[in-house]
Every structure is written in structure tokens, then in C-alpha cells.
Design a protein around this motif. Structure first.
Motif, PDB file in Angstrom:
ATOM      1  N   LEU A   1       0.429 -33.238 -31.155  1.00  0.00           N
ATOM      2  CA  LEU A   1       1.375 -34.063 -31.921  1.00  0.00           C
ATOM      3  C   LEU A   1       2.786 -33.484 -31.890  1.00  0.00           C
ATOM      4  O   LEU A   1       3.748 -34.164 -32.230  1.00  0.00           O
ATOM      5  CB  LEU A   1       0.951 -34.144 -33.392  1.00  0.00           C
ATOM      6  CG  LEU A   1      -0.108 -35.162 -33.777  1.00  0.00           C
ATOM      7  CD1 LEU A   1      -0.325 -35.111 -35.279  1.00  0.00           C
ATOM      8  CD2 LEU A   1       0.314 -36.560 -33.367  1.00  0.00           C
TER       9      LEU A   1
ATOM     10  N   GLN B   1       5.779 -35.300 -30.326  1.00  0.00           N
ATOM     11  CA  GLN B   1       6.176 -36.500 -31.079  1.00  0.00           C
ATOM     12  C   GLN B   1       6.933 -36.108 -32.355  1.00  0.00           C
ATOM     13  O   GLN B   1       7.955 -36.711 -32.694  1.00  0.00           O
ATOM     14  CB  GLN B   1       4.931 -37.307 -31.446  1.00  0.00           C
ATOM     15  CG  GLN B   1       4.167 -37.800 -30.235  1.00  0.00           C
ATOM     16  CD  GLN B   1       2.791 -38.344 -30.594  1.00  0.00           C
ATOM     17  OE1 GLN B   1       2.510 -38.618 -31.760  1.00  0.00           O
ATOM     18  NE2 GLN B   1       1.945 -38.497 -29.609  1.00  0.00           N
ATOM     19  N   LEU B   2       6.414 -35.094 -33.035  1.00  0.00           N
ATOM     20  CA  LEU B   2       7.080 -34.649 -34.264  1.00  0.00           C
ATOM     21  C   LEU B   2       8.473 -34.109 -33.956  1.00  0.00           C
ATOM     22  O   LEU B   2       9.442 -34.397 -34.666  1.00  0.00           O
ATOM     23  CB  LEU B   2       6.245 -33.564 -34.963  1.00  0.00           C
ATOM     24  CG  LEU B   2       4.938 -34.033 -35.601  1.00  0.00           C
ATOM     25  CD1 LEU B   2       4.102 -32.839 -36.063  1.00  0.00           C
ATOM     26  CD2 LEU B   2       5.219 -34.942 -36.789  1.00  0.00           C
TER      27      LEU B   2
ATOM     28  N   GLY C   1       8.913 -29.011 -23.659  1.00  0.00           N
ATOM     29  CA  GLY C   1       9.010 -29.723 -22.384  1.00  0.00           C
ATOM     30  C   GLY C   1       9.688 -31.067 -22.509  1.00  0.00           C
ATOM     31  O   GLY C   1       9.311 -32.037 -21.840  1.00  0.00           O
ATOM     32  N   LEU C   2      10.655 -31.161 -23.396  1.00  0.00           N
ATOM     33  CA  LEU C   2      11.346 -32.438 -23.609  1.00  0.00           C
ATOM     34  C   LEU C   2      12.792 -32.359 -23.115  1.00  0.00           C
ATOM     35  O   LEU C   2      13.692 -32.926 -23.736  1.00  0.00           O
ATOM     36  CB  LEU C   2      11.328 -32.793 -25.109  1.00  0.00           C
ATOM     37  CG  LEU C   2       9.939 -32.896 -25.748  1.00  0.00           C
ATOM     38  CD1 LEU C   2      10.049 -33.025 -27.257  1.00  0.00           C
ATOM     39  CD2 LEU C   2       9.187 -34.081 -25.184  1.00  0.00           C
TER      40      LEU C   2
ATOM     41  N   GLN D   1      15.479 -35.114 -23.105  1.00  0.00           N
ATOM     42  CA  GLN D   1      16.219 -35.461 -24.317  1.00  0.00           C
ATOM     43  C   GLN D   1      17.557 -34.729 -24.406  1.00  0.00           C
ATOM     44  O   GLN D   1      18.486 -35.187 -25.044  1.00  0.00           O
ATOM     45  CB  GLN D   1      15.381 -35.113 -25.550  1.00  0.00           C
ATOM     46  CG  GLN D   1      14.144 -35.953 -25.690  1.00  0.00           C
ATOM     47  CD  GLN D   1      14.480 -37.407 -25.913  1.00  0.00           C
ATOM     48  OE1 GLN D   1      15.085 -37.769 -26.910  1.00  0.00           O
ATOM     49  NE2 GLN D   1      14.144 -38.260 -24.954  1.00  0.00           N
TER      50      GLN D   1
ATOM     51  N   MET E   1      12.074 -37.224 -19.071  1.00  0.00           N
ATOM     52  CA  MET E   1      10.695 -37.489 -19.519  1.00  0.00           C
ATOM     53  C   MET E   1      10.741 -38.525 -20.640  1.00  0.00           C
ATOM     54  O   MET E   1      11.502 -38.410 -21.588  1.00  0.00           O
ATOM     55  CB  MET E   1      10.086 -36.180 -20.047  1.00  0.00           C
ATOM     56  CG  MET E   1       8.718 -36.346 -20.646  1.00  0.00           C
ATOM     57  SD  MET E   1       8.156 -34.743 -21.292  1.00  0.00           S
ATOM     58  CE  MET E   1       6.721 -35.275 -22.185  1.00  0.00           C
TER      59      MET E   1
ATOM     60  N   ILE F   1       9.630 -40.385 -23.849  1.00  0.00           N
ATOM     61  CA  ILE F   1       8.897 -40.050 -25.076  1.00  0.00           C
ATOM     62  C   ILE F   1       8.431 -41.349 -25.712  1.00  0.00           C
ATOM     63  O   ILE F   1       9.220 -42.257 -25.907  1.00  0.00           O
ATOM     64  CB  ILE F   1       9.829 -39.330 -26.075  1.00  0.00           C
ATOM     65  CG1 ILE F   1      10.410 -38.072 -25.442  1.00  0.00           C
ATOM     66  CG2 ILE F   1       9.101 -39.009 -27.361  1.00  0.00           C
ATOM     67  CD1 ILE F   1       9.407 -37.020 -25.112  1.00  0.00           C
TER      68      ILE F   1
ATOM     69  N   VAL G   1       7.120 -42.816 -31.326  1.00  0.00           N
ATOM     70  CA  VAL G   1       6.209 -42.614 -32.458  1.00  0.00           C
ATOM     71  C   VAL G   1       7.047 -42.522 -33.705  1.00  0.00           C
ATOM     72  O   VAL G   1       7.848 -41.612 -33.868  1.00  0.00           O
ATOM     73  CB  VAL G   1       5.400 -41.318 -32.302  1.00  0.00           C
ATOM     74  CG1 VAL G   1       4.532 -41.090 -33.514  1.00  0.00           C
ATOM     75  CG2 VAL G   1       4.562 -41.399 -31.056  1.00  0.00           C
TER      76      VAL G   1
END
Lengths: 152, 481
Positions: free
Chosen positions: A45, A48-49, A137-138, A141, B1, B3, B6
Motif C-alpha cells: 500500500l 499509494q499512500l 520507485g515513484l 512523480q 510510472m 500511479i 487511489v
């Protein structure tokens, strides 16, 4: 008289962290807090968090910047109040500490101190976000963030 | 990437959009929190603990959900955009909603949380918090509410004149009896509060006797009566050679209570370092005797008591907040004797018969005038003080009826003062200048008692009908004045 807030903000983006004190990238994160959060929720999670948190943090930073420019202490108090809890939960110790200081200065109606701390707080946001996104690993963004802010 | 989007569902959305828990409690939580990031984390914590979570990002949405589909429990952030958290709480209580409300607040805003509790919140939790803390707090609040419901369904007219050593048929004692009975049947930790002499240890013993552990040991330990340096060994025991004088292995109170009940009286007097060790024991059920490297599993039910305000102790840093949350599961508050005036005569008669038998005397009852005096006195030392005074009357007098002449002057004077206070007539010879503050009178009485006992504080405390810790604490407070 030099406006301390503008003085710090006019520092080139890449050098803003120097206004606070240099630190390696991973020094921006409290890894134990992030591990606790992952244990308390679920490791899968976390991306997403973190995504939700980063979006919110960027919004709060923008509002703090606007409130600081307008010397709006009540908005500074409100935004820093939310930020200090979230940043604590999501393992950003510097942002947490500076948000606490900003909250205290704003509540005490100490505009000079609030503006200095706001500038230092804003200088921690980008490196903190960068470290957080890289950890999960984002990195995509980070680019989106850079583009949105005209990137340096 | 990319996302995936959510998001924590706004009001009307369920489950906060996050997957996680597998077990379910069948209970629903309304999470009122304007930070989506925090709401996402807290939702995940709660879902994992088996709760269905609905999120409201502001006061307006919260009120809509509360009116439309009331949850089992509410987690409430006090600082919200628009309608404030405190107004949501007032809205609930004004509409008669009884769901537990847990206030989420900043660590530095405990005062605000305490104010919210005065407005009807059940508990508070300081941000940032982890899953363990919020799960325990929610579970405790729901358990306490369930017990309250059980108490409510007992017939109102099912009155008892006595209960496990307590004497009294007043309304407040009927509630206390029902609460003790209900709480005893669960395994929850009981936290007893009440002034000195109200029967906190009696209450703990009553919980034990009514519980499934009744045929196992009940071990009481007074945290104020044992020096700090010895307390760890008293609770956890020690091994031979652990310290000078430890000539053999010794089981502490916790191991003696294995399978039964362990009662910590005056828990707020416990040293803060030891509080950390107790917390670990409460959390894990494992203890380590002093000087040992081995951990031992012990099964005890915890009951604790204090004559202080535990929240106040937490606020002032004298009592660990995390330990408070672990122990303060089912609170039982024992009323002072002055708040159950109708019980005073019955308690006094019960004590008179019992003490007369012990002392080989013939006293059977009190004269109506003597009873009036007893009823008119404030009893700052509660039942323990009443017992000591009756013992003194029985020992020093003979006869079968206690008359006003046999009662101590202090009781007669204060009792008469209270009567005069409520009467338009002013007693002859009395004037405002002669009135002394209760604090002054109390201080003088205590110092006189200690002098009379040649400095022996425990003995003076016994004569005054209070615990020694009360005297130590008061003397310490006076020395600071």
C-alpha cells in the motif's frame, strides 16, 4: 529592510537546502517511521499512500507559500498544523520540525519568525518529496512535479 | 510510472478505497479527518484491525453521515475546515447520539482534547499515532460502551443493600455494583478512581471475586507504600545474587498472581522508569525478574487504582500516556461518602456491630442524634475515617447505644458547622473571623497526629483513616507552598 521570506525563496532552487543545512538525500527521511507505517498498513500500500501524501504536501506547500507572501498568519497556522502531523506519519523529520515551529510562531503572532521558518520549511519540501518518491520507485512523480513548477 | 488513482473516498464512500484487512469486527468507524494523507493511513490501520471505515473530510459531510447511517464509533479531528470538530461533537450529543467519540489531536493540544472530553468525547489520541495505539483506543471505547449497555439492561429496581463488603443502597452505589459486576465478567483491565477511603481495594477484590479467576490468587501491591528501589523486585521478583541481600530466588507479585488478578493500588505513584517496564509486561505478558536474563510468561488480569486524576497525571508528565491507554480500559469511579449521605447511617451501623463484636463490647446502634451528627459530617477520609472513629468510640466507651457525647469533638463541631451553614440562624458566639479554611484545619490535624505518633507517619495515617501516601503527598505539597 530585507524580507527574510523572499530572501530565502530567491535562492536558486537547487541551493535552498543549503539555507537549512546540507544533508545527504537519505537524511531527509526517517526510515524507522516509514517502516512502522508499512508494518501498520501493508508494504504494497505504501506507493499509494505516498502518492496521496505527496499530492497533499505539494498543495500545502503552495498554500504556505501564498500565505507567507500575504503574511496571513492564520492560514500559516492552519496549513502547518495539518502538515506537521502528516509529515510525522510519513517520515519527514525536518518538515515535521519546521512545521511545528511555523505553527508555534504563527499562533504566537510572530510574523518575522513565521516568515523565516516558512521559507526554511518550503526549502525542505522538494528534497523530502524527492527522497520519498525515490524510496518507493515513484520517480515519475518527480518529473511531473518539476514540470508543474517550471522545474530547475 | 503511472500511479493508480487511489483516493480516500469522501463522505458517502466506504472503506477509504484501500485494501488491507482480512478479519472483521463487524464494527463501523466514521473517520472525520481533513488530511487525505492521514485519513488514508488511519483507514488502513483500522481496516487491518477489522473495522469498516467511512471517511468524512469535513464537518458538513460528517454530520450528513452521522444523521444518515450512524457508525459504531467516531474518530474526530477537532480542527476542520468549515464546521469545527467540537461542533460536530455537540451536534451528536444534542441529538442524543451515544456512540463513542475519540478525539484526534496534536500532542501539544492535550488541553483541547480534555475540553472536548468535557463536551462528551470519550477519549483522545495524540497525533501522530500508529496502528497499535488507535486499535487499542477504539477497542477500549467500544468495550466500555458495550459494558455500559449491559449495565443499562439490569432492572432499575434490582437494589442491593450490600455487595462484596460494600454497604449502601444509594443510587450511586447501585450503579457501582452493576458496573463492577459487568466489568468482572470481561477480561478488560479495570481502572478504579476515588478519594482515599472510598474502598478502591475492596472494589478490586470484588471484581476478582465476580470474575472467572475467583479461585485463583488476588495479589495487591501498593505503589506508594514500597520504596522505588524495591518496587521492581516486588513486582517482577528477583534471582539469587541480583543485588545485595538477594540471597535466594524470589517470585514477585506478578508471578504470585499467575492465573489470577494483579492489583496496583496508587498506580500514579509508580516511578516513571518502572512504568516503562510495566507497560512492556502489560503489552506482552512477559516479565523478566531482576538479575535474570530469562523472560517468563505470566497470565494476570490487571486492575489498578488511584486517588488522583489520571489524565491530569498524564498531562503533567508524571504518568506515561501509553501506559494510561493500556490500563484505562474500563473506568470505575467510587463516590465519596459525602455523595451518598443516605448510606452513612447504614455503613456506620454495620461497622458498629462488627467492631463491637471484635472488641467484645455490647454496642448495638446509634441514638438518632448521634446518627444526625454522623450524617452532617463531610467525611474527608471517607469510610476508612468513619471506621476509625467508630473503633475509637467502641474502645473508649461502654453501653449499647452510641450517643453524641461519645463522638469526637471534631466530628460534632464540623457537623454542627455544616448544619449552621445551611440554616438561616447563626450559632451564638460564631462569627466569620473564627472560621478557618478546611485546608488549615486539615494541615493542623495531620501535623498533630504525626507529632502524637512521634513522627511515625504510617501510624498517624492509620489513626487518621487515610493511606500513608496521602500524608506524604500533602506534606510535600505544603513544603512547596
Amino acid at each position: 529592510m530585507i524580507d527574510p521570506f523572499s530572501a530565502v525563496l530567491s535562492t536558486p532552487e537547487a541551493d535552498r537546502s543549503d539555507a537549512f543545512g546540507t544533508a545527504p538525500l537519505d537524511g531527509w527521511l526517517d526510515k524507522a517511521a516509514l517502516e512502522r507505517l508499512a508494518d501498520d498498513t501493508a508494504i504494497d500500500l505504501m506507493p499509494q499512500l505516498v502518492d496521496i501524501f505527496v499530492s497533499e504536501l505539494r498543495g500545502q506547500a503552495a498554500m504556505i507559500e501564498a500565505a507567507a507572501k500575504a503574511v496571513d498568519l492564520s492560514s500559516l497556522a492552519r496549513e502547518s498544523h495539518v502538515m506537521k502531523s502528516s509529515a510525522g506519519t510519513f517520515g519527514l523529520p525536518r518538515a515535521t520540525r519546521l512545521a511545528e515551529q511555523l505553527n508555534a510562531a504563527s499562533k504566537a503572532n510572530d510574523a518575522d519568525e513565521a516568515l523565516v521558518v516558512a521559507a526554511r520549511l518550503l526549502a525542505t519540501i522538494d528534497p523530502s518529496i524527492q527522497a520519498l518518491l525515490q524510496t518507493y520507485g515513484l520517480e515519475g512523480q518527480i518529473e511531473a512535479h518539476g514540470a508543474a513548477h517550471g522545474g530547475t | 510510472m503511472a500511479i493508480s488513482s487511489v483516493s480516500v473516498a469522501p463522505a458517502g464512500g466506504n472503506d477509504a478505497g484501500l485494501s488491507g484487512g482480512e478479519r472483521t469486527t463487524g464494527r463501523s468507524v466514521l473517520l472525520i479527518e481533513d488530511s487525505l494523507a492521514q485519513a488514508a493511513a488511519y483507514s488502513a490501520y483500522l481496516k487491518r484491525a477489522g473495522y469498516a471505515v467511512e471517511h468524512a473530510p469535513d464537518g458538513e459531510h460528517a454530520i450528513a453521515v452521522l444523521d444518515d447511517r450512524p457508525p459504531d464509533i467516531v474518530l474526530l479531528d477537532l480542527i476542520l475546515p468549515g464546521i469545527q470538530g467540537i461542533d460536530v461533537l455537540r451536534h451528536m450529543r444534542n441529538r442524543g447520539s451515544t456512540q463513542p467519540v475519540i478525539v484526534m489531536t496534536e500532542r501539544a493540544s492535550v488541553d483541547i482534547a480534555v475540553s472536548a472530553m468535557k463536551e462528551g468525547a470519550d477519549d483522545f489520541v495524540a497525533k501522530p499515532f500508529g496502528a497499535d495505539r488507535i486499535s487499542v483506543t477504539v477497542e477500549n471505547a467500544l468495550r466500555e460502551r458495550d459494558l455500559g449497555d449491559v449495565v443499562q439492561i439490569y432492572p432499575e429496581n434490582y437494589e442491593r443493600k450490600s455487595f462484596h463488603g460494600f454497604v449502601g443502597a444509594s443510587g450511586v452505589m447501585q450503579s457501582a455494583y452493576r458496573l463492577i459486576e459487568s466489568a468482572a465478567k470481561s477480561t478488560a483491565t479495570i481502572f478504579i478512581t476515588g478519594e482515599s477511603g472510598t474502598g478502591k481495594e475492596l472494589c478490586a477484590a470484588a471484581v476478582h471475586s465476580e470474575s472467572k479467576r475467583a479461585n485463583r490468587p488476588f495479589i495487591a501491591i501498593n505503589c506508594a507504600a514500597i520504596p522505588t528501589s524495591l518496587m521492581e523486585s516486588e513486582i517482577f521478583g528477583h534471582v539469587k545474587g541480583a543485588f545485595t541481600g538477594a540471597v535466594c530466588d524470589r517470585h514477585g507479585a506478578a508471578m504470585q498472581a499467575d492465573g489470577g488478578t494483579l492489583f496496583f493500588d496508587e498506580i500514579c505513584d509508580m516511578d516513571t522508569d518502572l512504568q516503562a517496564k510495566l507497560l512492556r509486561f502489560v503489552q506482552t505478558g512477559f516479565l523478566r525478574p531482576v538479575g535474570s536474563s530469562e523472560e517468563i510468561k505470566v497470565d494476570v488480569r490487571f486492575i489498578c487504582a488511584t486517588n488522583r486524576d489520571p489524565l491530569d497525571e498524564v498531562k503533567n508528565g508524571r504518568f506515561r500516556e501509553d501506559l494510561y491507554y493500556r490500563l484505562h480500559v474500563v473506568p470505575v469511579e467510587l463516590p465519596p461518602l459525602r455523595d451518598r449521605n443516605e448510606d452513612i447511617a447504614a455503613v456506620a451501623r454495620h461497622l458498629l456491630l462488627s467492631i463491637s463484636a471484635q472488641e467484645g463490647k455490647a454496642f448495638k446502634t446509634f441514638s438518632p442524634e448521634a446518627e444526625n451528627i454522623l450524617r452532617g459530617y463531610a467525611w474527608p477520609g471517607n469510610v476508612r475515617q468513619l471506621e476509625n472513629i467508630i473503633r475509637s468510640v467502641v474502645v473508649l466507651n461502654d453501653g449499647d447505644v452510641v450517643t453524641p457525647a461519645m463522638l469526637p469533638a471534631q466530628v460534632k463541631r464540623s457537623s454542627a458547622g455544616l448544619v449552621a451553614e445551611s440554616s438561616p440562624e447563626v450559632e451564638d458566639g460564631a462569627d466569620e473571623q473564627s472560621v478557618r479554611s478546611l485546608r488549615e484545619i486539615e494541615k493542623e490535624s495531620i501535623e498533630n497526629a504525626i507529632d502524637a505518633c512521634h513522627g511515625n507517619v504510617p501510624k498517624a495515617a492509620a489513626l487518621l483513616g487515610v493511606s500513608p501516601s496521602t500524608l506524604y503527598r500533602k506534606r510535600q505539597a505544603w513544603s512547596r507552598d
